[in-house]
Design an enzyme around this catalytic site. Structure first.
Site, PDB file in Angstrom:
ATOM      1  N   ARG A  78      55.194   0.222 121.450  1.00 28.66           N
ATOM      2  CA  ARG A  78      54.717   0.803 120.192  1.00 28.66           C
ATOM      3  C   ARG A  78      54.898  -0.190 119.038  1.00 28.66           C
ATOM      4  O   ARG A  78      54.199  -0.108 118.042  1.00 28.66           O
ATOM      5  CB  ARG A  78      55.520   2.069 119.856  1.00 28.66           C
ATOM      6  CG  ARG A  78      55.231   3.254 120.744  1.00 28.66           C
ATOM      7  CD  ARG A  78      56.262   4.365 120.522  1.00 28.66           C
ATOM      8  NE  ARG A  78      56.323   4.834 119.152  1.00 28.66           N
ATOM      9  CZ  ARG A  78      55.523   5.767 118.628  1.00 28.66           C
ATOM     10  NH1 ARG A  78      54.593   6.312 119.379  1.00 28.66           N
ATOM     11  NH2 ARG A  78      55.649   6.136 117.378  1.00 28.66           N
ATOM     12  N   ARG A  97      54.850 -10.246 116.258  1.00 27.04           N
ATOM     13  CA  ARG A  97      53.876 -11.159 115.644  1.00 27.04           C
ATOM     14  C   ARG A  97      54.501 -12.502 115.353  1.00 27.04           C
ATOM     15  O   ARG A  97      55.617 -12.560 114.839  1.00 27.04           O
ATOM     16  CB  ARG A  97      53.407 -10.617 114.287  1.00 27.04           C
ATOM     17  CG  ARG A  97      52.757  -9.302 114.328  1.00 27.04           C
ATOM     18  CD  ARG A  97      52.130  -9.037 112.954  1.00 27.04           C
ATOM     19  NE  ARG A  97      51.742  -7.640 112.904  1.00 27.04           N
ATOM     20  CZ  ARG A  97      52.374  -6.722 112.191  1.00 27.04           C
ATOM     21  NH1 ARG A  97      53.394  -7.055 111.437  1.00 27.04           N
ATOM     22  NH2 ARG A  97      51.949  -5.481 112.225  1.00 27.04           N
ATOM     23  N   ARG A 141      64.232  14.872 123.212  1.00 24.25           N
ATOM     24  CA  ARG A 141      65.271  14.441 122.295  1.00 24.25           C
ATOM     25  C   ARG A 141      65.121  15.271 121.036  1.00 24.25           C
ATOM     26  O   ARG A 141      64.008  15.546 120.570  1.00 24.25           O
ATOM     27  CB  ARG A 141      65.128  12.956 121.942  1.00 24.25           C
ATOM     28  CG  ARG A 141      65.401  12.045 123.097  1.00 24.25           C
ATOM     29  CD  ARG A 141      66.810  12.141 123.618  1.00 24.25           C
ATOM     30  NE  ARG A 141      67.800  11.509 122.739  1.00 24.25           N
ATOM     31  CZ  ARG A 141      69.100  11.579 122.949  1.00 24.25           C
ATOM     32  NH1 ARG A 141      69.592  12.268 123.964  1.00 24.25           N
ATOM     33  NH2 ARG A 141      69.934  10.967 122.125  1.00 24.25           N
ATOM     34  N   ARG A 171      68.927   5.898 111.733  1.00 24.88           N
ATOM     35  CA  ARG A 171      68.328   5.297 110.541  1.00 24.88           C
ATOM     36  C   ARG A 171      68.629   6.142 109.319  1.00 24.88           C
ATOM     37  O   ARG A 171      69.007   7.309 109.429  1.00 24.88           O
ATOM     38  CB  ARG A 171      66.819   5.103 110.707  1.00 24.88           C
ATOM     39  CG  ARG A 171      66.055   6.312 111.177  1.00 24.88           C
ATOM     40  CD  ARG A 171      64.588   5.958 111.547  1.00 24.88           C
ATOM     41  NE  ARG A 171      63.978   7.057 112.289  1.00 24.88           N
ATOM     42  CZ  ARG A 171      62.824   6.985 112.936  1.00 24.88           C
ATOM     43  NH1 ARG A 171      62.115   5.888 112.933  1.00 24.88           N
ATOM     44  NH2 ARG A 171      62.352   8.038 113.584  1.00 24.88           N
ATOM     45  N   GLU A 202      69.699  10.096 110.037  1.00 23.20           N
ATOM     46  CA  GLU A 202      69.069  10.698 111.213  1.00 23.20           C
ATOM     47  C   GLU A 202      69.953  10.479 112.438  1.00 23.20           C
ATOM     48  O   GLU A 202      70.327   9.348 112.744  1.00 23.20           O
ATOM     49  CB  GLU A 202      67.711  10.007 111.390  1.00 23.20           C
ATOM     50  CG  GLU A 202      66.820  10.644 112.398  1.00 23.20           C
ATOM     51  CD  GLU A 202      65.403  10.046 112.357  1.00 23.20           C
ATOM     52  OE1 GLU A 202      64.896   9.711 111.258  1.00 23.20           O
ATOM     53  OE2 GLU A 202      64.836   9.906 113.440  1.00 23.20           O
ATOM     54  N   TYR A 257      54.112  11.568 123.607  1.00 24.63           N
ATOM     55  CA  TYR A 257      54.648  10.917 122.403  1.00 24.63           C
ATOM     56  C   TYR A 257      53.474  10.528 121.503  1.00 24.63           C
ATOM     57  O   TYR A 257      53.169   9.357 121.317  1.00 24.63           O
ATOM     58  CB  TYR A 257      55.441   9.685 122.859  1.00 24.63           C
ATOM     59  CG  TYR A 257      56.325   9.007 121.829  1.00 24.63           C
ATOM     60  CD1 TYR A 257      56.370   9.397 120.501  1.00 24.63           C
ATOM     61  CD2 TYR A 257      57.137   7.943 122.217  1.00 24.63           C
ATOM     62  CE1 TYR A 257      57.191   8.749 119.600  1.00 24.63           C
ATOM     63  CE2 TYR A 257      57.957   7.287 121.325  1.00 24.63           C
ATOM     64  CZ  TYR A 257      57.984   7.693 120.018  1.00 24.63           C
ATOM     65  OH  TYR A 257      58.792   7.030 119.131  1.00 24.63           O
ATOM     66  N   ASP A 272      51.271  10.038 118.076  1.00 24.79           N
ATOM     67  CA  ASP A 272      51.355   9.825 116.634  1.00 24.79           C
ATOM     68  C   ASP A 272      50.418  10.822 115.950  1.00 24.79           C
ATOM     69  O   ASP A 272      49.574  11.434 116.609  1.00 24.79           O
ATOM     70  CB  ASP A 272      50.937   8.392 116.289  1.00 24.79           C
ATOM     71  CG  ASP A 272      52.010   7.381 116.673  1.00 24.79           C
ATOM     72  OD1 ASP A 272      53.193   7.768 116.714  1.00 24.79           O
ATOM     73  OD2 ASP A 272      51.658   6.219 116.931  1.00 24.79           O
TER      74      ASP A 272
HETATM   75  N1  UDP Z   1      63.132   0.468 118.386  1.00 24.97           N
HETATM   76  C1  UDP Z   1      64.204  -0.404 118.448  1.00 24.97           C
HETATM   77  N2  UDP Z   1      64.744  -0.876 117.290  1.00 24.97           N
HETATM   78  C2  UDP Z   1      64.268  -0.533 116.074  1.00 24.97           C
HETATM   79  C3  UDP Z   1      63.158   0.334 116.007  1.00 24.97           C
HETATM   80  C4  UDP Z   1      62.624   0.844 117.183  1.00 24.97           C
HETATM   81  O1  UDP Z   1      64.674  -0.718 119.531  1.00 24.97           O
HETATM   82  O2  UDP Z   1      64.814  -0.984 115.066  1.00 24.97           O
HETATM   83  C5  UDP Z   1      62.580   0.993 119.657  1.00 24.97           C
HETATM   84  C6  UDP Z   1      63.252   2.290 120.073  1.00 24.97           C
HETATM   85  O3  UDP Z   1      63.336   2.319 121.485  1.00 24.97           O
HETATM   86  C7  UDP Z   1      62.282   3.330 119.594  1.00 24.97           C
HETATM   87  C8  UDP Z   1      60.956   2.648 119.864  1.00 24.97           C
HETATM   88  O4  UDP Z   1      61.214   1.274 119.546  1.00 24.97           O
HETATM   89  O5  UDP Z   1      62.403   4.541 120.285  1.00 24.97           O
HETATM   90  C9  UDP Z   1      59.788   3.167 119.081  1.00 24.97           C
HETATM   91  O6  UDP Z   1      60.059   3.069 117.698  1.00 24.97           O
HETATM   92  P1  UDP Z   1      59.210   3.853 116.599  1.00 24.97           P
HETATM   93  O7  UDP Z   1      59.606   3.321 115.270  1.00 24.97           O
HETATM   94  O8  UDP Z   1      57.794   3.788 116.997  1.00 24.97           O
HETATM   95  O9  UDP Z   1      59.799   5.310 116.793  1.00 24.97           O
HETATM   96  P2  UDP Z   1      59.614   6.670 115.928  1.00 24.97           P
HETATM   97  O10 UDP Z   1      59.406   6.265 114.498  1.00 24.97           O
HETATM   98  O11 UDP Z   1      58.490   7.409 116.575  1.00 24.97           O
HETATM   99  O12 UDP Z   1      60.934   7.342 116.138  1.00 24.97           O
END
Ligand code: UDP
Length: 375
Positions: free
Chosen positions: A170, A174, A247, A278, A304, A352, A354
């Site tokens: 996801r 880059r 989850r 976060r 969170e 999952y 978006d």
């Molecule tokens: N992820 C990570 N470190 C980060 C942010 C995301 O390892 O700092 C990984 C983690 O496994 C997460 C996945 O990337 O579940 C997808 O992140 P995304 O931000 O897409 O998750 P959402 O915002 O849907 O919770």
């Protein structure tokens, strides 16, 4: 008698309700919560639109979906650029040249590519089979150890080796100096909040909040020709094969009498010891200003925390590993036999999704209903 009963007033339900109503159908929407908008619900606190069920940043490559949402809200130009905090070291997300420079002191894309390749080769991964291998293949072991492993294990409560590779795909990687978290062509936050956007979608439609489908299942089912059910698919079948794993997320919201708590909308805590995943500072989704453009004097933050779902909790993320995918298929087979009921959305399809994918799926579903009707 209704043509359609829609169970759940989240994005999937609201889009279906709008489209079916516009096609001349009589629709009733119910939601067990006291409010509409599902998990994109926002509430004003201290003049700030607080994302009560977690941060939602609208982004899409789908031009049709982007034009569709413009009908219900004007979007601001917010671009998500989260920061990773690893024990006080700050890194840019998604993984880009700023991240690689901070991690390795390198400057050019070529140096970054070399470093990643070297670390990937040292581990000997050719075809990544799980999230850990996928992550190392994409960004090497240093970034995996500091920015992925701890965060992912807190977020999913499982070892990275046990998780599917697609979850980490996801995130963009880059070799440019670009901190935009998404690769999407279109991105923003609805001005005035998501709740207002969903309210506009549901305008003129009968909506009853605080109504739990399962308290009156037989009665409600009799009142409609068809049902669109957007709740958890396993709950619909009374968990007859056992529950799917989800989850859940818990938020600790705090109002601070200061205009700036952390200087960014999203900061991820990527070490394993910090208990939260976060911290969201909601005002920065709208540049710290109210709708008249005035600076907001206070701030609201949400820490969170991720946990395993148990009966009675709110399900947020489906755990799309092999075991659960198999279980979902068993429920899917039962669902296919329920002639009158269509299952949709993140919980109804155990996907999952978006926000843009949910909207797209809902629009497709209404199209297929139209086709079925014509046949
Ligand atoms: N992820 C990570 N470190 C980060 C942010 C995301 O390892 O700092 C990984 C983690 O496994 C997460 C996945 O990337 O579940 C997808 O992140 P995304 O931000 O897409 O998750 P959402 O915002 O849907 O919770």
């Amino acid at each position: 008698m209704y043509d359609y009963l829609i169970v759940g007033a989240g994005l999937y339900g609201a889009v279906c309700a709008r489209e079916l109503t516009d096609a001349g159908k009589k629709v009733l929407v119910i939601d067990k919560r006291q409010h509409i908008a599902g998990n994109v619900y926002t509430e004003k606190i201290e003049g700030i639109n607080v994302h009560i069920y977690g941060a939602h940043i609208f982004h899409t490559n789908n031009k049709d979906v982007w034009s569709y949402v413009q009908r219900f809200a004007e979007f601001n130009r917010f671009t998500n650029s989260p920061i990773a905090n690893y024990k006080g070291e700050l890194y840019s997300l998604p993984f880009n040249m700023y991240t690689f420079n901070r991690m390795w002191g390198i400057v050019t894309p070529e140096e970054a590519a070399y470093k990643i390749e070297e670390q990937k080769r040292a581990v000997g991964i050719t075809k990544p089979k799980n999230l850990e291998e996928q992550a190392i293949s994409l960004v090497g072991t240093d970034i995996y150890e500091k920015l992925i492993k701890g965060y992912t294990e807190k977020q999913w409560g499982r070892e990275c080796k046990e998780l599917p590779a697609f979850i980490i795909k996801r995130l963009p990687v880059r070799l440019t100096y670009d901190n935009n978290y998404f690769n999407a062509l279109y991105q923003g936050i609805p001005i005035g909040g998501y709740t207002k956007m969903v309210e506009n979608m549901l305008s003129g439609i009968e909506v009853r909040t605080g109504v739990d489908f399962f308290d009156n299942k037989d009665d409600l089912t009799e009142q409609a020709q068809k049902i669109i059910y957007t709740g958890p698919i396993d709950a619909y079948f009374n968990y007859c094969f056992g529950n799917l794993e989800y989850r859940s997320v818990r938020f600790e919201n705090e109002t601070w009498d200061t205009p700036n708590f952390q200087g960014n909308a999203v900061i991820n805590y990527t070490d394993i010891d910090t208990p939260w995943t976060r911290i969201i500072e909601h005002k920065w989704f709208e540049f710290g200003k109210d709708e008249e453009g005035h600076n907001l004097p206070k701030t609201v933050i949400s820490r969170e925390y991720s946990s395993e779902w148990k009966l009675g909790d709110e399900p947020y993320y489906p755990v799309n590993d092999e075991k659960n995918s198999r279980l979902y298929e068993s429920y899917r087979e039962l669902a296919d036999m329920e002639g009158k009921v269509v299952f949709g959305g993140r919980l109804g399809e155990y996907k999952y999704y978006d926000m843009d994918q949910v909207i797209d799926a809902a629009l497709d579903m209404v199209d297929s209903e139209r086709i079925k009707e014509k046949q």
